[in-house]
Design a protein around this motif. Structure first.
Motif, PDB file in Angstrom:
ATOM      1  N   ASP A   9      -1.597  -1.464  -8.611  1.00 37.88           N
ATOM      2  CA  ASP A   9      -0.706  -1.209  -9.759  1.00 37.88           C
ATOM      3  C   ASP A   9       0.743  -1.017  -9.325  1.00 37.88           C
ATOM      4  OD1 ASP A   9      -2.818  -1.354 -11.587  1.00 37.88           O
ATOM      5  OD2 ASP A   9      -3.313   0.765 -11.333  1.00 37.88           O
ATOM      6  N   ILE A  10       1.205  -1.791  -8.348  1.00 35.86           N
ATOM      7  CA  ILE A  10       2.569  -1.613  -7.857  1.00 35.86           C
ATOM      8  C   ILE A  10       3.562  -2.064  -8.930  1.00 35.86           C
ATOM      9  CG2 ILE A  10       2.737  -3.860  -6.684  1.00 35.86           C
ATOM     10  CD1 ILE A  10       4.204  -2.329  -4.415  1.00 35.86           C
ATOM     11  N   THR A  11       4.553  -1.212  -9.182  1.00 34.44           N
ATOM     12  CA  THR A  11       5.489  -1.421 -10.292  1.00 34.44           C
ATOM     13  C   THR A  11       6.900  -1.088  -9.840  1.00 34.44           C
ATOM     14  OG1 THR A  11       3.795  -0.861 -11.926  1.00 34.44           O
ATOM     15  CG2 THR A  11       6.087  -0.670 -12.639  1.00 34.44           C
ATOM     16  N   LYS A  12       7.867  -1.899 -10.283  1.00 32.74           N
ATOM     17  CA  LYS A  12       9.280  -1.589 -10.068  1.00 32.74           C
ATOM     18  C   LYS A  12      10.010  -1.699 -11.392  1.00 32.74           C
ATOM     19  CE  LYS A  12      12.860  -0.480  -7.636  1.00 32.74           C
ATOM     20  NZ  LYS A  12      12.933   0.866  -7.007  1.00 32.74           N
ATOM     21  N   ASP A  21       5.297  -5.513 -12.735  1.00 31.64           N
ATOM     22  CA  ASP A  21       4.522  -4.735 -13.697  1.00 31.64           C
ATOM     23  C   ASP A  21       3.055  -4.612 -13.272  1.00 31.64           C
ATOM     24  OD1 ASP A  21       3.606  -3.416 -15.913  1.00 31.64           O
ATOM     25  OD2 ASP A  21       4.067  -5.002 -17.351  1.00 31.64           O
ATOM     26  N   SER A  22       2.734  -3.496 -12.617  1.00 28.80           N
ATOM     27  CA  SER A  22       1.332  -3.139 -12.302  1.00 28.80           C
ATOM     28  C   SER A  22       0.574  -4.281 -11.619  1.00 28.80           C
ATOM     29  CB  SER A  22       0.590  -2.717 -13.574  1.00 28.80           C
ATOM     30  OG  SER A  22       1.210  -1.595 -14.152  1.00 28.80           O
ATOM     31  N   ILE A  23       1.125  -4.756 -10.506  1.00 27.24           N
ATOM     32  CA  ILE A  23       0.521  -5.892  -9.806  1.00 27.24           C
ATOM     33  C   ILE A  23      -0.557  -5.422  -8.831  1.00 27.24           C
ATOM     34  CG2 ILE A  23       1.012  -7.537  -7.937  1.00 27.24           C
ATOM     35  CD1 ILE A  23       3.397  -8.484  -9.507  1.00 27.24           C
ATOM     36  N   ASN A  24      -1.686  -6.122  -8.869  1.00 26.05           N
ATOM     37  CA  ASN A  24      -2.778  -5.879  -7.928  1.00 26.05           C
ATOM     38  C   ASN A  24      -3.050  -7.166  -7.163  1.00 26.05           C
ATOM     39  OD1 ASN A  24      -3.866  -3.057  -8.679  1.00 26.05           O
ATOM     40  ND2 ASN A  24      -3.688  -4.100 -10.653  1.00 26.05           N
ATOM     41  N   LEU A  25      -2.869  -7.096  -5.849  1.00 23.69           N
ATOM     42  CA  LEU A  25      -3.092  -8.263  -4.996  1.00 23.69           C
ATOM     43  C   LEU A  25      -4.002  -7.891  -3.831  1.00 23.69           C
ATOM     44  CD1 LEU A  25       0.362 -10.040  -4.358  1.00 23.69           C
ATOM     45  CD2 LEU A  25      -1.496 -10.802  -5.844  1.00 23.69           C
ATOM     46  N   GLU A  26      -4.787  -8.860  -3.386  1.00 22.13           N
ATOM     47  CA  GLU A  26      -5.553  -8.728  -2.157  1.00 22.13           C
ATOM     48  C   GLU A  26      -5.309  -9.985  -1.333  1.00 22.13           C
ATOM     49  OE1 GLU A  26      -9.645  -8.085  -3.094  1.00 22.13           O
ATOM     50  OE2 GLU A  26      -9.333  -6.014  -3.756  1.00 22.13           O
ATOM     51  N   VAL A  27      -4.662  -9.805  -0.181  1.00 26.39           N
ATOM     52  CA  VAL A  27      -4.308 -10.933   0.672  1.00 26.39           C
ATOM     53  C   VAL A  27      -5.181 -10.913   1.917  1.00 26.39           C
ATOM     54  CG1 VAL A  27      -2.473 -12.056   1.977  1.00 26.39           C
ATOM     55  CG2 VAL A  27      -1.934 -10.886  -0.184  1.00 26.39           C
ATOM     56  N   LEU A  50       6.980  -4.736  -0.540  1.00 28.20           N
ATOM     57  CA  LEU A  50       5.983  -4.849   0.527  1.00 28.20           C
ATOM     58  C   LEU A  50       6.630  -4.731   1.903  1.00 28.20           C
ATOM     59  CD1 LEU A  50       3.723  -7.717  -0.883  1.00 28.20           C
ATOM     60  CD2 LEU A  50       3.291  -5.251  -0.920  1.00 28.20           C
ATOM     61  N   CYS A  51       7.905  -5.134   2.007  1.00 29.53           N
ATOM     62  CA  CYS A  51       8.642  -5.034   3.277  1.00 29.53           C
ATOM     63  C   CYS A  51       9.315  -3.676   3.453  1.00 29.53           C
ATOM     64  CB  CYS A  51       9.701  -6.129   3.352  1.00 29.53           C
ATOM     65  SG  CYS A  51       9.047  -7.790   3.460  1.00 29.53           S
ATOM     66  N   THR A  52       9.147  -2.762   2.495  1.00 25.26           N
ATOM     67  CA  THR A  52       9.718  -1.394   2.492  1.00 25.26           C
ATOM     68  C   THR A  52      11.216  -1.367   2.243  1.00 25.26           C
ATOM     69  OG1 THR A  52      10.238  -1.053   4.858  1.00 25.26           O
ATOM     70  CG2 THR A  52       7.929  -0.721   4.176  1.00 25.26           C
ATOM     71  N   ILE A  53      11.803  -2.477   1.799  1.00 35.16           N
ATOM     72  CA  ILE A  53      13.230  -2.493   1.470  1.00 35.16           C
ATOM     73  C   ILE A  53      13.472  -1.785   0.142  1.00 35.16           C
ATOM     74  CG2 ILE A  53      15.159  -4.016   0.871  1.00 35.16           C
ATOM     75  CD1 ILE A  53      13.889  -6.041   2.869  1.00 35.16           C
ATOM     76  N   LEU A  54      12.576  -1.988  -0.828  1.00 32.87           N
ATOM     77  CA  LEU A  54      12.629  -1.293  -2.110  1.00 32.87           C
ATOM     78  C   LEU A  54      11.437  -0.346  -2.213  1.00 32.87           C
ATOM     79  CD1 LEU A  54      13.477  -4.119  -4.693  1.00 32.87           C
ATOM     80  CD2 LEU A  54      15.017  -2.334  -3.846  1.00 32.87           C
ATOM     81  N   GLY A  59       2.655   3.174  -8.393  1.00 33.16           N
ATOM     82  CA  GLY A  59       1.689   2.361  -7.678  1.00 33.16           C
ATOM     83  C   GLY A  59       1.987   2.359  -6.192  1.00 33.16           C
ATOM     84  N   THR A  60       1.178   1.656  -5.444  1.00 38.66           N
ATOM     85  CA  THR A  60       1.380   1.640  -3.990  1.00 38.66           C
ATOM     86  C   THR A  60       0.808   0.363  -3.393  1.00 38.66           C
ATOM     87  OG1 THR A  60       1.109   2.929  -1.961  1.00 38.66           O
ATOM     88  CG2 THR A  60      -0.794   2.806  -3.435  1.00 38.66           C
ATOM     89  N   ALA A  61       0.926   0.254  -2.082  1.00 36.76           N
ATOM     90  CA  ALA A  61       0.398  -0.905  -1.364  1.00 36.76           C
ATOM     91  C   ALA A  61       0.214  -0.545   0.095  1.00 36.76           C
ATOM     92  CB  ALA A  61       1.344  -2.092  -1.490  1.00 36.76           C
ATOM     93  N   THR A  62      -0.683  -1.271   0.743  1.00 36.66           N
ATOM     94  CA  THR A  62      -0.811  -1.166   2.190  1.00 36.66           C
ATOM     95  C   THR A  62      -0.575  -2.542   2.793  1.00 36.66           C
ATOM     96  OG1 THR A  62      -3.215  -1.560   2.095  1.00 36.66           O
ATOM     97  CG2 THR A  62      -2.469   0.736   2.122  1.00 36.66           C
ATOM     98  N   VAL A  63       0.110  -2.547   3.940  1.00 37.40           N
ATOM     99  CA  VAL A  63       0.366  -3.768   4.702  1.00 37.40           C
ATOM    100  C   VAL A  63      -0.115  -3.519   6.123  1.00 37.40           C
ATOM    101  CG1 VAL A  63       2.125  -5.339   5.586  1.00 37.40           C
ATOM    102  CG2 VAL A  63       2.342  -4.405   3.268  1.00 37.40           C
ATOM    103  N   ASN A  64      -1.060  -4.333   6.557  1.00 42.47           N
ATOM    104  CA  ASN A  64      -1.688  -4.159   7.873  1.00 42.47           C
ATOM    105  C   ASN A  64      -2.287  -2.761   8.024  1.00 42.47           C
ATOM    106  OD1 ASN A  64      -2.432  -5.332  10.368  1.00 42.47           O
ATOM    107  ND2 ASN A  64      -0.761  -4.269  11.404  1.00 42.47           N
TER     108      ASN A  64
END
Length: 314
Positions: A9-12, A21-27, A50-54, A59-64
């Motif tokens: 649910d990542i949102t900006k 708007d509340s994006i859910n991704l699995e890469v 995702l690159c931590t610039i913004l 919501g949240t996300a994990t990368v690696n």
């Protein structure tokens, strides 16, 4: 294999405007994953979070495996980034650029030269590597930027519109380069693009984004297979009337008027051309051109959004 990127649910949000708007991704790990959408859809905003610039609004996300807010330093250490705007210093050579970035990324001195030679072999600049960057072509500069993003052996490489502004031949060369890179490197690539062919050729999976929302996501072949239809594209003198009347035809699965063209989704399109021509004539509508195409990602995009991707954007 597992997922190297997961969003929840990542949102900006910017005041009343929701960019993502509340994006859910699995890469999945070791894949090329594309985020396909038009200018202003939220692609660059998503990749910047995702690159931590913004920082996400919610919501949240994990990368690696690292949380992009709580473990931003670890995320940055495990990613490479190539943004669509050029970021090269013309007074340096290609080799000097790689040496500088190897130092900035903390590549140990004892392996730095070996790593640079490895990248130089991958990006294939030849003798140009020791010439000033101001003498490079657009394609050479892009390859150098991608190589720079790989200098510290990242687990994830973010490419934001990697071929924006390049001529068609150079664009295809970059596609080939990215493909070859993913076959030889232990790396996941997430790229944003508005080029349908780029997403189709390069990506193992594609997420279609529009107005900040992910509309659908799957492999390009599965997305096209969903349509189960060919597209008859027409230019007619009265498109509004044609669309309204053709909706009633028994073989019309869907029909749009977009970008000055009428697109009819049908099965076995080649067999239906005579009937379409006869129908238009019976309605007093003149056909200027007609062609049949098998499903492509643009048809998928139109199906879900009702419009084409127009222009060069982010």
């Amino acid at each position: 294999m597992g997922n190297v990127i997961e969003t929840t649910d990542i949102t900006k949000r910017y005041d009343d405007f929701i960019a993502v708007d509340s994006i859910n991704l699995e890469v999945p790990r070791n894949t090329v994953y594309g985020v396909l959408g038009p200018n202003g859809a939220g692609k660059t905003t998503l990749i910047s979070m995702l690159c931590t610039i913004l920082r996400p609004t919610s919501g949240t996300a994990t990368v690696n495996g690292y949380d992009i807010v709580k473990q931003a330093k670890e995320v940055r250490e495990s990613i490479g980034i190539v943004f669509q705007s050029r970021a090269l210093d013309d007074i340096l050579t290609g080799r000097e650029h790689l040496e500088m970035h190897a130092s900035l990324y903390g590549v140990p001195r004892d392996v730095r030269e070996e790593r640079i030679d490895e990248i130089l072999e991958l990006i294939a600049l030849g003798k140009k590597v020791d010439e000033y960057i101001k003498t490079y072509s657009g394609g050479m500069k892009r390859r150098l930027e991608i190589g720079r993003g790989l200098i510290h052996h990242p687990k994830v490489l973010f490419l934001d519109e990697p071929t924006l502004g390049l001529d068609p031949q150079t664009r295809e060369n970059i596609w080939e380069y990215i493909y070859n890179m993913t076959q030889t490197q232990d790396i996941t690539v997430l790229l944003t693009t508005h080029y349908m062919e780029e997403a189709d050729q390069l990506c193992d999976e594609v997420a279609i984004i529009n107005k900040g929302e992910i509309i659908t996501a799957d492999s390009p072949s599965n997305l096209k297979r969903e349509l189960k239809a060919d597209t008859i594209t027409l230019k007619v003198n009265d498109p509004e009337k044609f669309v309204e009347k053709a909706k009633e035809l028994k073989f019309t699965r869907d029909i749009f008027f977009t970008g000055g063209e009428v697109k009819m989704m049908v099965e076995r399109g080649e067999n239906l051309v005579p009937e379409v021509v006869e129908f238009a004539s019976s309605q007093g509508i003149h056909i200027n051109s007609i062609e049949v195409e098998h499903p492509n990602l643009e048809d998928v995009f139109i199906k879900y959004t009702g419009s084409k991707i127009v222009g060069e954007g982010r």
